[in-house]
Every structure is written in C-alpha cells, then in structure tokens.
Design an enzyme around this catalytic site. Sequence first.
Site, PDB file in Angstrom:
ATOM      1  N   LYS A   1       0.978  -1.374  -0.211  1.00 55.36           N
ATOM      2  CA  LYS A   1       0.009  -0.158  -0.076  1.00 55.36           C
ATOM      3  C   LYS A   1       0.834   1.622  -0.021  1.00 55.36           C
ATOM      4  O   LYS A   1       0.974   1.745  -0.896  1.00 55.36           O
ATOM      5  CB  LYS A   1      -1.116   0.090   1.112  1.00 55.36           C
ATOM      6  CG  LYS A   1      -1.922  -0.907   1.231  1.00 55.36           C
ATOM      7  CD  LYS A   1      -2.559  -1.186   2.261  1.00 55.36           C
ATOM      8  CE  LYS A   1      -3.970  -2.431   2.667  1.00 55.36           C
ATOM      9  NZ  LYS A   1      -4.700  -2.924   3.930  1.00 55.36           N
TER      10      LYS A   1
ATOM     11  N   ASP B   1     -11.291   2.364   4.443  1.00 54.60           N
ATOM     12  CA  ASP B   1     -11.579   1.219   3.430  1.00 54.60           C
ATOM     13  C   ASP B   1     -13.460   0.664   3.829  1.00 54.60           C
ATOM     14  O   ASP B   1     -13.843  -0.553   3.648  1.00 54.60           O
ATOM     15  CB  ASP B   1     -11.388   0.297   4.941  1.00 54.60           C
ATOM     16  CG  ASP B   1     -10.061  -0.199   4.916  1.00 54.60           C
ATOM     17  OD1 ASP B   1      -9.661  -0.603   4.127  1.00 54.60           O
ATOM     18  OD2 ASP B   1      -9.300  -0.592   6.166  1.00 54.60           O
TER      19      ASP B   1
ATOM     20  N   GLN C   1      -4.510  -1.508   9.827  1.00 54.16           N
ATOM     21  CA  GLN C   1      -4.477  -3.086   8.888  1.00 54.16           C
ATOM     22  C   GLN C   1      -5.062  -3.921  10.081  1.00 54.16           C
ATOM     23  O   GLN C   1      -4.513  -4.014  11.409  1.00 54.16           O
ATOM     24  CB  GLN C   1      -3.113  -3.002   8.724  1.00 54.16           C
ATOM     25  CG  GLN C   1      -2.798  -4.643   7.642  1.00 54.16           C
ATOM     26  CD  GLN C   1      -3.730  -4.358   7.026  1.00 54.16           C
ATOM     27  OE1 GLN C   1      -3.721  -3.026   5.711  1.00 54.16           O
ATOM     28  NE2 GLN C   1      -4.026  -5.507   5.971  1.00 54.16           N
TER      29      GLN C   1
HETATM   30  N1  GUN Z   1      -7.060  -6.959   6.273  1.00 56.32           N
HETATM   31  C1  GUN Z   1      -7.635  -8.223   5.240  1.00 56.32           C
HETATM   32  N2  GUN Z   1      -7.703  -6.938   4.069  1.00 56.32           N
HETATM   33  C2  GUN Z   1      -7.539  -6.130   4.646  1.00 56.32           C
HETATM   34  C3  GUN Z   1      -8.158  -4.827   3.667  1.00 56.32           C
HETATM   35  O1  GUN Z   1      -9.418  -4.490   2.874  1.00 56.32           O
HETATM   36  N3  GUN Z   1      -8.174  -3.499   4.679  1.00 56.32           N
HETATM   37  C4  GUN Z   1      -7.209  -3.641   5.836  1.00 56.32           C
HETATM   38  N4  GUN Z   1      -8.053  -1.973   6.889  1.00 56.32           N
HETATM   39  N5  GUN Z   1      -6.979  -4.887   6.888  1.00 56.32           N
HETATM   40  C5  GUN Z   1      -7.162  -6.110   5.964  1.00 56.32           C
END
Ligand code: GUN
Length: 290
Positions: free
Chosen positions: A55, A122, A99
């Site tokens: 990311k 998100d 996350q």
């Molecule tokens: N963990 C697995 N997929 C995601 C996601 O799309 N966003 C976040 N914040 N954590 C995750």
Amino acid sequence: MEITAIILDGKALSQKIKNDLKQQAQSLKEKGVVPRLAVVIVGNDSASRIYVNAKKKACEEIGIISEEYALAENTTEQQLLELVEKLNNNEEVNGILVQLPLPGHINENAVINAISPDKDVDAFHPVNVGKIMIGNYDFLPCTPAAIMELISQSGIDTEGKECVVIGRSNIVGKPVAMLLLHSHGTVTICHSRTKNLAQVIKRADIVVAAVGRAEMITGDMIKDGAVVIDVGINRQEGKKIVGDVHFESCEKKAYAITPVPGGVGPMTIAMLMKNTIKSADISLKKRKKI
Ligand code: GUN
C-alpha cells in the site's frame, strides 16, 4: 475442443487506474492539497506487513504521502483509539487505514467505529456500510470495488446474471453481494453452513470465491462459460501462493478468470488509492465552501 478462459489481468488494469490517479493527485497538489494516507499497523503479522508495504509503495507511485504508524503488539486499545482520534483531528490526513487483523486483546469494532467516516478509506465504518446498502456512498470497500471494476472493465454484464458469492465476511462477501445486487445481478451468498454448495455454484454465471481455503473451487464445480473471481490469497508453507480457486482446472471451463497473484490483489490496492484521492478531493471542495 477445450477452451481457455480470458485472464482478467488485475495487474495491468490497476496500473492504468494508478496512472490516472497520479494525474489527479498532481492536480490536487496544484490546488494546494497533498493527498495523505495514514497507515496503522499493530503487532508483527507477516501477511499484514506485506500488505502495508504494498500500500505504501502504491502511494509513492501516485504521489500520495503515506505515513506509517507501526505500533507494538502490546499496544492497548486505549492507545490505539487515541492515535485514531489524533489522526481524525489532523486536517492534513485524508485517509486512515488500520490494518486488520488486530491483536486479540483489541476490539476491532471499537477501532473501526472510532475512525471518522470521512477518512474511512476502507469503508468499514457502520455509517459507510449503511450508505453502501442504500447505494449512496462516497467510498466503496476496496476488495468489493476491485471485483466490480475487474468485471465491468472486462465488458462483462452482470444484469440478470446468477451471481454466487462464497464467503460472508464484512470485508468482502457481504459488500460484494450488495454491489452485485446494485448492478442487477441475482445474488446468492454461500457459507460454511450452506447445503448443496456444489449445486449452487454450478448454476452461477459469476462466481466470487472469498473463503480463504486453498483451491477449494475446482473445474468440475463450475458451469461452462462462468466468470470466476478469486479473492483468496493462501500462503502455504514452502509452496507458491494460491487462491481459493483451482486455476488450472477452472481455466479450462470458465469464460473469464482472475489469476492469483495478479488478479483481485493489485486492484484492491488501486481502489484504496482511489478512495484516498477521492477523500482529498472532497476535503478540497469542503474547504472552498467555507
Ligand atoms: N486486512 C485484510 N484486508 C484488509 C483491508 O482491506 N483493509 C484493512 N484495513 N485490513 C485488511
């Protein structure tokens, strides 16, 4: 004659989207807003570290400032909530991403609920989830948005199609079902208690596999000419990463299929970037009104 499926190339499509976003980021900068994403990671989950790094790299590519908050495994819920509050109040931060998964002693819902819905790139906050349900939203959750983009950009029409989603998570299964419904699909959500799973999958024109079980969907389970979207990322020790779909057998029967890696994954990151740019754009528009 054996057919081979169209490969839905998420890597190539995500690159195109990121190139577009790079221009939008530049244009925002010229107007005085530098898009900024705060990424919070707690503990030492190795998969989370890989995702967070990917990311951050995408942010760099596009011209979004990413600031990482790497917190120790023993961080308390209160400490994390205080950080989220600080980021909510920082006008320079457009997006906040915590996350998941978080360590077991932290209540994930409490943390998600604390993120300002305006910065919730998100789209996990209940306010944003509710907006998606109604079909009037600013942010779409990244993986469901990635799936819809892959389908539509490949010229696949969902209207009236039998769509079968396998998995009912808040992050993927439930929201992607809602988006398929908005795009006029006839949607069935399957899960671990579903009876006759094989029969349900067999009738699907579009299959979305989001269960987290390596290669559980095999070629004999799908209909000839189905579109197969694989959300799984299964890391098996000493083996290559595989999806929830057995690619080799499904490829022979499907009309189109996403590979793993290189399908939904890179598109998910592109959608996160899109949300961050959108949030920066909304904040600029708000600022102009004041
Ligand atoms: N963990 C697995 N997929 C995601 C996601 O799309 N966003 C976040 N914040 N954590 C995750």
